[in-house]
Design a protein around this motif. Structure first.
Motif, PDB file in Angstrom:
ATOM      1  N   SER A 151      52.338  -1.091 157.034  1.00 29.74           N
ATOM      2  CA  SER A 151      52.406   0.172 157.762  1.00 29.74           C
ATOM      3  C   SER A 151      51.201   1.061 157.484  1.00 29.74           C
ATOM      4  CB  SER A 151      53.705   0.927 157.428  1.00 29.74           C
ATOM      5  OG  SER A 151      53.760   1.309 156.069  1.00 29.74           O
ATOM      6  N   TRP A 152      50.385   0.691 156.489  1.00 33.54           N
ATOM      7  CA  TRP A 152      49.155   1.430 156.187  1.00 33.54           C
ATOM      8  C   TRP A 152      48.207   1.459 157.383  1.00 33.54           C
ATOM      9  CZ3 TRP A 152      49.392   4.050 151.820  1.00 33.54           C
ATOM     10  CH2 TRP A 152      50.162   3.572 150.757  1.00 33.54           C
ATOM     11  N   GLN A 153      48.337   0.520 158.306  1.00 30.70           N
ATOM     12  CA  GLN A 153      47.414   0.412 159.430  1.00 30.70           C
ATOM     13  C   GLN A 153      48.005   0.936 160.742  1.00 30.70           C
ATOM     14  OE1 GLN A 153      44.298  -0.822 158.746  1.00 30.70           O
ATOM     15  NE2 GLN A 153      44.935  -1.078 156.621  1.00 30.70           N
ATOM     16  N   ASP A 154      49.146   1.593 160.666  1.00 26.55           N
ATOM     17  CA  ASP A 154      49.905   1.914 161.881  1.00 26.55           C
ATOM     18  C   ASP A 154      49.261   3.003 162.732  1.00 26.55           C
ATOM     19  OD1 ASP A 154      52.048   1.396 163.561  1.00 26.55           O
ATOM     20  OD2 ASP A 154      53.275   2.963 162.672  1.00 26.55           O
ATOM     21  N   THR A 157      51.923   7.892 158.231  1.00 24.10           N
ATOM     22  CA  THR A 157      51.415   6.836 157.359  1.00 24.10           C
ATOM     23  C   THR A 157      49.918   6.925 157.123  1.00 24.10           C
ATOM     24  OG1 THR A 157      51.350   5.424 159.327  1.00 24.10           O
ATOM     25  CG2 THR A 157      53.201   5.133 157.854  1.00 24.10           C
ATOM     26  N   ASN A 158      49.184   7.648 157.956  1.00 23.07           N
ATOM     27  CA  ASN A 158      47.728   7.683 157.835  1.00 23.07           C
ATOM     28  C   ASN A 158      47.182   9.102 157.925  1.00 23.07           C
ATOM     29  OD1 ASN A 158      48.136   4.906 159.734  1.00 23.07           O
ATOM     30  ND2 ASN A 158      46.931   4.686 157.877  1.00 23.07           N
ATOM     31  N   CYS A 159      46.160   9.377 157.118  1.00 26.63           N
ATOM     32  CA  CYS A 159      45.395  10.608 157.301  1.00 26.63           C
ATOM     33  C   CYS A 159      44.457  10.423 158.496  1.00 26.63           C
ATOM     34  CB  CYS A 159      44.572  10.912 156.052  1.00 26.63           C
ATOM     35  SG  CYS A 159      45.554  11.371 154.602  1.00 26.63           S
ATOM     36  N   PRO A 160      44.224  11.489 159.240  1.00 26.61           N
ATOM     37  CA  PRO A 160      43.341  11.371 160.409  1.00 26.61           C
ATOM     38  C   PRO A 160      41.904  11.030 160.016  1.00 26.61           C
ATOM     39  CG  PRO A 160      44.669  13.367 160.518  1.00 26.61           C
ATOM     40  CD  PRO A 160      44.838  12.815 159.130  1.00 26.61           C
TER      41      PRO A 160
END
Length: 561
Positions: free
Chosen positions: A89-92, A97-100
């Motif tokens: 999910s790090w790549q979602d 799950t992710n910083c912009p």
């Protein structure tokens, strides 16, 4: 010898309506020489200089690397609708799950298209940016050893369909931020192009999509007088059913086979029209392209074809969607039949009901809700907060504005989407596909489980829910991580109609979830960990079979001088 065939992949990116498609990658440096889609100069988000973005084509189990350069003046995230990101999910590419990616930075997404085939798409997930472009199709092919459940087509044609405003995303989100709903779009685009001049309501000089074919060949779309053989949706082969026209809802994708078996007395219309709206008012924003045989004797003319289903009798529309079944005997990404997983024999261990209402004013702002809760994205992504033991970022009770759902790894759940809004909505779950076992009008009750399709329900990642109706899906929670559950209608999503489901294996030993990537971005409570970026290709954790470089940039579309 069988007639030549084409396959057509049709994808709907509409924000506020459901389209009806009716029968009836070259890169450039700049789009400034192209006329704007609807004749009005405007800015769009181009990918590598083109709009819509290039088709991403991979093969099952490929490792994919996409180095994204953010040339916009605001943060960017790219998400991959329907790509399951197994264990990763790090790549979602969503805020949970992710910083912009900051302006003028780059970030490399690295993931495997694990055990997937079919039609999907990518798009920017922040700040209403999808309304200005930045999207494109993804097609994942079978490995050579896995046979197709139909003869190989002679060619492929991709249609990306979406409603369109001549104002860009910054203006549109300011309208929503002011407490107003968006007015009717200015048009419907097919592959970034406006309508063919089928009557006097279409201005002169509009650039429209033209598909050139040879007689006898098979392609796939929704074309006047041609039958559409449905063969795939969002990663699963379907029972092969012919349609004369087909409803495609927001965020959904389908593959059809169409044989070019009509006479060539004239060209044929390709039509994408609105559904579940006042069609008299909406006629002016109908998307119209042209199918042209190589031996065509003249241009298309006359009225556009009329849909076979009637939205004033919504049962007919729902029955069309109920007819989409799984092809249980065909192989999917693996060499075993798609029907070999007997989902209907698994005990349901939990039920989640998501109820939606029309947007309402909350604390002076227009907001959309799930179960009465309007979601606010945290400044620190939830998966990152878990990894670094940051407390207080979110709650687990789903009653507060930063609350998400906690679920048990490998449980088998039913999810009920209950739509008490006035518009058709599509719901999507990142990281998963699910079995669409039932849909009906009224309110779901426990006794409706007796009507579930427990044998050949289609498995997909995006499902429509009609106004005053419900849709039930079954899903095995076998993909650890934090995953977004959202409405795909862009205005409702922007206004907070989403949540996340947190699926963590308590016995995690590195086998059910990948670790944090080396090139992870930090923000919020962890922003002090972020080092200034050296502008070179970011390191990644996979050696890619498919390596892409995407540059996102705002481009002005204006008529040539």
């Amino acid at each position: 010898m069988s007639p030549p065939r084409f396959s057509i992949f049709a994808l709907a990116l509409l924000r506020t309506l459901s389209p009806r498609i009716l029968p009836s990658p070259t890169f450039t440096n700049s789009l400034t020489s192209l006329p704007p889609p609807l004749g009005v100069p405007q800015q769009v988000i181009a990918v590598n200089g083109i709009f819509p973005g290039p088709v991403v084509t991979a093969t099952t189990n490929y490792n994919v690397e996409v180095n994204v350069f953010n040339r916009l003046d605001e943060p960017l995230l790219l998400t991959w609708n329907g790509i399951e990101m197994r264990r990763n999910s790090w790549q979602d590419g969503v805020l949970g799950t992710n910083c912009p990616i900051p302006p003028q930075w780059n970030f490399t997404y690295s993931f495997q298209v694990k055990d997937q085939i079919g039609s999907f798409f990518y798009f920017p997930s922040l700040n209403f940016q999808r309304a200005s472009g930045g999207f494109g199709p993804i097609v994942i092919d079978n490995q050579d050893r896995i046979p197709l459940p139909f003869a190989k087509p002679d060619g492929e044609i991709t249609f990306v369909i979406g409603d369109w405003y001549t104002q860009n995303h910054t203006v549109l989100r300011s309208v929503l931020d002011s407490g107003k709903e968006l007015e009717m779009p200015d048009g419907v685009l097919i592959n970034g192009k406006g309508p063919y001049k089928y009557n006097s309501s279409v201005p002169d000089g509009i650039r429209y999509e033209t598909v050139n074919v040879d007689p006898g060949k098979r392609t796939g779309s929704v074309i006047q007088s041609h039958k559409l053989l449905l063969v795939e949706t969002e990663g699963r082969y379907t029972s092969q059913t012919n349609f004369t026209d087909f409803d495609i809802h927001v965020g959904q994708s389908y593959s059809f086979l169409v044989t070019m078996d009509q006479n060539a007395s004239s060209d044929y219309y390709i039509v994408a029209s609105a559904r579940f709206v006042d069609e008299t008012v909406w006629q002016r924003v109908t998307g119209v392209g042209i199918l042209r045989y190589s031996n065509s004797k003249g241009p298309a003319s006359g009225p556009l074809p009329v849909p076979s289903t009637d939205v004033s009798h919504p049962w007919t529309v729902m029955n069309q969607q109920r007819a989409i079944k799984q092809n249980t005997s065909s192989s999917g990404a693996r060499p075993n039949p798609q029907g070999s997983y007997h989902y209907g024999q698994i005990n349901i261990t939990g039920t989640y009901i998501f109820r939606t209402m029309a947007p309402t004013i909350i604390n002076g702002s227009l907001r959309a809700t799930l179960n009465g809760v309007s979601f606010l994205n945290p400044s620190t992504p939830m998966r990152l907060a878990d990894k670094h033991s940051v407390k207080g970022v979110y709650k687990m009770d789903f009653h507060l504005d930063l609350s998400i759902i906690n679920a048990t790894y490998r449980s088998f759940v039913q999810i009920i989407f209950q739509n008490n809004d006035t518009k058709v909505q599509s719901f999507h779950i990142d990281g998963y596909s699910f079995y669409v076992v039932a849909m009906d009008f009224g309110n779901w009750t426990e006794d409706r489980k007796g009507s579930y399709n427990n044998w050949d329900a289609i498995s997909r990642s995006t499902i429509e829910v009609y106004p005053g109706a419900w849709t039930a899906v079954l899903m095995s929670l076998d993909n650890a991580g934090v995953w977004n559950i959202r409405v795909e209608n862009l205005d409702r999503w922007y206004l907070g109609q989403e949540t996340y489901i947190r699926i963590i294996n308590p016995e995690e030993n590195g086998k059910t979830e990948m670790g944090q990537p080396k090139n992870v971005l930090y923000c919020g409570a962890l922003r002090s960990l972020q080092k200034q970026q050296v502008h070179s290709s970011a390191s990644s954790m996979l050696i890619g079979n498919l390596i892409l470089i995407f540059s996102f940039i705002m481009v002005l579309l204006a008529s040539p001088c």
